[in-house]
Design a protein around this motif. Sequence first.
Motif, PDB file in Angstrom:
ATOM      1  N   TYR A 142       0.793  -1.241  -0.071  1.00  0.00           N
ATOM      2  CA  TYR A 142      -0.071   0.016   0.075  1.00  0.00           C
ATOM      3  C   TYR A 142       0.984   1.117  -0.061  1.00  0.00           C
ATOM      4  CZ  TYR A 142      -3.529   3.421   1.516  1.00  0.00           C
ATOM      5  OH  TYR A 142      -4.347   4.528   1.626  1.00  0.00           O
ATOM      6  N   TRP A 143       0.478   2.026  -1.029  1.00  0.00           N
ATOM      7  CA  TRP A 143       1.374   3.408  -1.000  1.00  0.00           C
ATOM      8  C   TRP A 143       0.547   4.409  -0.696  1.00  0.00           C
ATOM      9  CZ3 TRP A 143       4.459   3.850  -6.091  1.00  0.00           C
ATOM     10  CH2 TRP A 143       5.412   2.579  -6.269  1.00  0.00           C
ATOM     11  N   ILE A 144       0.841   5.439  -0.037  1.00  0.00           N
ATOM     12  CA  ILE A 144       0.192   6.776   0.225  1.00  0.00           C
ATOM     13  C   ILE A 144       1.297   7.769  -0.379  1.00  0.00           C
ATOM     14  CG2 ILE A 144      -0.741   8.200   1.886  1.00  0.00           C
ATOM     15  CD1 ILE A 144      -1.217   6.096   3.712  1.00  0.00           C
ATOM     16  N   VAL A 145       0.589   8.509  -1.517  1.00  0.00           N
ATOM     17  CA  VAL A 145       1.605   9.608  -2.021  1.00  0.00           C
ATOM     18  C   VAL A 145       1.113  10.947  -1.687  1.00  0.00           C
ATOM     19  CG1 VAL A 145       1.967  10.416  -4.488  1.00  0.00           C
ATOM     20  CG2 VAL A 145       1.902   7.900  -4.088  1.00  0.00           C
ATOM     21  N   ASP A 146       1.813  11.677  -1.315  1.00  0.00           N
ATOM     22  CA  ASP A 146       1.543  13.048  -0.960  1.00  0.00           C
ATOM     23  C   ASP A 146       2.099  13.878  -2.093  1.00  0.00           C
ATOM     24  OD1 ASP A 146       1.655  15.768   0.109  1.00  0.00           O
ATOM     25  OD2 ASP A 146       1.945  14.963   2.334  1.00  0.00           O
ATOM     26  N   PRO A 147       1.177  14.484  -2.733  1.00  0.00           N
ATOM     27  CA  PRO A 147       2.014  15.344  -3.929  1.00  0.00           C
ATOM     28  C   PRO A 147       2.439  16.644  -3.521  1.00  0.00           C
ATOM     29  CG  PRO A 147      -0.536  15.221  -4.083  1.00  0.00           C
ATOM     30  CD  PRO A 147      -0.310  14.340  -2.872  1.00  0.00           C
ATOM     31  N   TYR A 148       1.934  17.047  -2.450  1.00  0.00           N
ATOM     32  CA  TYR A 148       2.324  18.614  -1.888  1.00  0.00           C
ATOM     33  C   TYR A 148       3.333  18.465  -1.257  1.00  0.00           C
ATOM     34  CZ  TYR A 148      -2.604  18.722  -3.213  1.00  0.00           C
ATOM     35  OH  TYR A 148      -3.699  18.624  -3.865  1.00  0.00           O
ATOM     36  N   GLU A 150       5.644  16.046  -1.472  1.00  0.00           N
ATOM     37  CA  GLU A 150       6.556  15.029  -2.567  1.00  0.00           C
ATOM     38  C   GLU A 150       6.942  13.953  -2.001  1.00  0.00           C
ATOM     39  OE1 GLU A 150       8.771  18.075  -4.663  1.00  0.00           O
ATOM     40  OE2 GLU A 150       7.188  18.437  -6.019  1.00  0.00           O
ATOM     41  N   ASN A 151       6.301  13.035  -1.346  1.00  0.00           N
ATOM     42  CA  ASN A 151       6.995  12.029  -0.732  1.00  0.00           C
ATOM     43  C   ASN A 151       5.966  10.635  -0.999  1.00  0.00           C
ATOM     44  OD1 ASN A 151       5.114  11.766   1.796  1.00  0.00           O
ATOM     45  ND2 ASN A 151       5.969  13.515   2.446  1.00  0.00           N
ATOM     46  N   VAL A 152       6.291   9.523  -0.813  1.00  0.00           N
ATOM     47  CA  VAL A 152       5.674   8.340  -0.799  1.00  0.00           C
ATOM     48  C   VAL A 152       5.849   7.558   0.499  1.00  0.00           C
ATOM     49  CG1 VAL A 152       5.132   6.128  -1.899  1.00  0.00           C
ATOM     50  CG2 VAL A 152       5.755   8.516  -3.300  1.00  0.00           C
ATOM     51  N   GLN A 166       8.141   2.787   5.075  1.00  0.00           N
ATOM     52  CA  GLN A 166       9.464   3.227   4.165  1.00  0.00           C
ATOM     53  C   GLN A 166       8.892   4.656   3.796  1.00  0.00           C
ATOM     54  OE1 GLN A 166      12.512   1.858   4.376  1.00  0.00           O
ATOM     55  NE2 GLN A 166      11.623   0.268   5.663  1.00  0.00           N
ATOM     56  N   VAL A 167       9.599   5.479   3.985  1.00  0.00           N
ATOM     57  CA  VAL A 167       9.441   6.636   3.295  1.00  0.00           C
ATOM     58  C   VAL A 167      10.168   7.318   2.332  1.00  0.00           C
ATOM     59  CG1 VAL A 167       8.747   9.423   3.915  1.00  0.00           C
ATOM     60  CG2 VAL A 167       8.114   7.616   5.486  1.00  0.00           C
ATOM     61  N   ILE A 184      11.145   2.900  -9.035  1.00  0.00           N
ATOM     62  CA  ILE A 184      10.393   3.918  -9.282  1.00  0.00           C
ATOM     63  C   ILE A 184      11.349   5.159  -8.951  1.00  0.00           C
ATOM     64  CG2 ILE A 184       8.424   5.324  -8.078  1.00  0.00           C
ATOM     65  CD1 ILE A 184       7.596   2.605  -9.664  1.00  0.00           C
ATOM     66  N   ASP A 185      11.566   6.019  -9.727  1.00  0.00           N
ATOM     67  CA  ASP A 185      12.227   7.276  -9.684  1.00  0.00           C
ATOM     68  C   ASP A 185      11.228   8.413  -9.326  1.00  0.00           C
ATOM     69  OD1 ASP A 185      13.709   9.596  -9.951  1.00  0.00           O
ATOM     70  OD2 ASP A 185      14.537   9.059 -12.078  1.00  0.00           O
ATOM     71  N   LEU A 186      11.269   8.996  -8.190  1.00  0.00           N
ATOM     72  CA  LEU A 186      10.368   9.896  -7.713  1.00  0.00           C
ATOM     73  C   LEU A 186      10.728  11.434  -8.386  1.00  0.00           C
ATOM     74  CD1 LEU A 186       9.709   9.166  -3.992  1.00  0.00           C
ATOM     75  CD2 LEU A 186       8.489   8.601  -5.998  1.00  0.00           C
TER      76      LEU A 186
END
Length: 196
Positions: A142-148, A150-152, A166-167, A184-186
Amino acid sequence: MKAPTFHEGIKYSYRDYLQWDDEQSWEIIDGVPHNMAPAPSSKHQEVLGNVFALFHQYLKGKRCKVYIAPFEVRLSESGLDEETFNIVQPDLTVVCDRKKIDERGCNGTPDLIVEVLSPGMAAKRDKIVKFELYERFGVKEYWIVDPYHENVEVFLLEEGKFGNRQVYVKGDVFAVSLFGDLLIDLNAVFQEESFE
């Protein structure tokens, strides 16, 4: 089809959900309806599109498939509409068992789910309510992506529980646990496209 009216204390099922037609998007978690957030922001959609593109490219010709919202996921022990009290629409869903896919979406637990945060109550739902739901039904990753910011945040299922968090932040590259050779390249995920 009619607009839904809800009563406290009543547990709603997928059978009820199929009767609703009020031009709004709904999820049901443990029998409780949740109105989905208003239309996502352009930043949310750009980040989600970037994540989808990475998975879509990688999974071409492989047995797993990736789906982008709106895509219904029905989580139930029995699989019967009247006994399905959890219907969610994750931002991104990866399913490796093709037997779970039908014309309405995924009937069963996906292998990987990604939620991209939106401001407000929807973020709380992704971080707490859906986290517990996905853990209970055995989503492997499960991933929680924060676009504001900029972390996963990545959670892997270990012995029925989401293990160590893992962050990863913009600039990081990490491997998807389900597919060890998918990196995955952030910088690519959080890249902002210019109109120039």
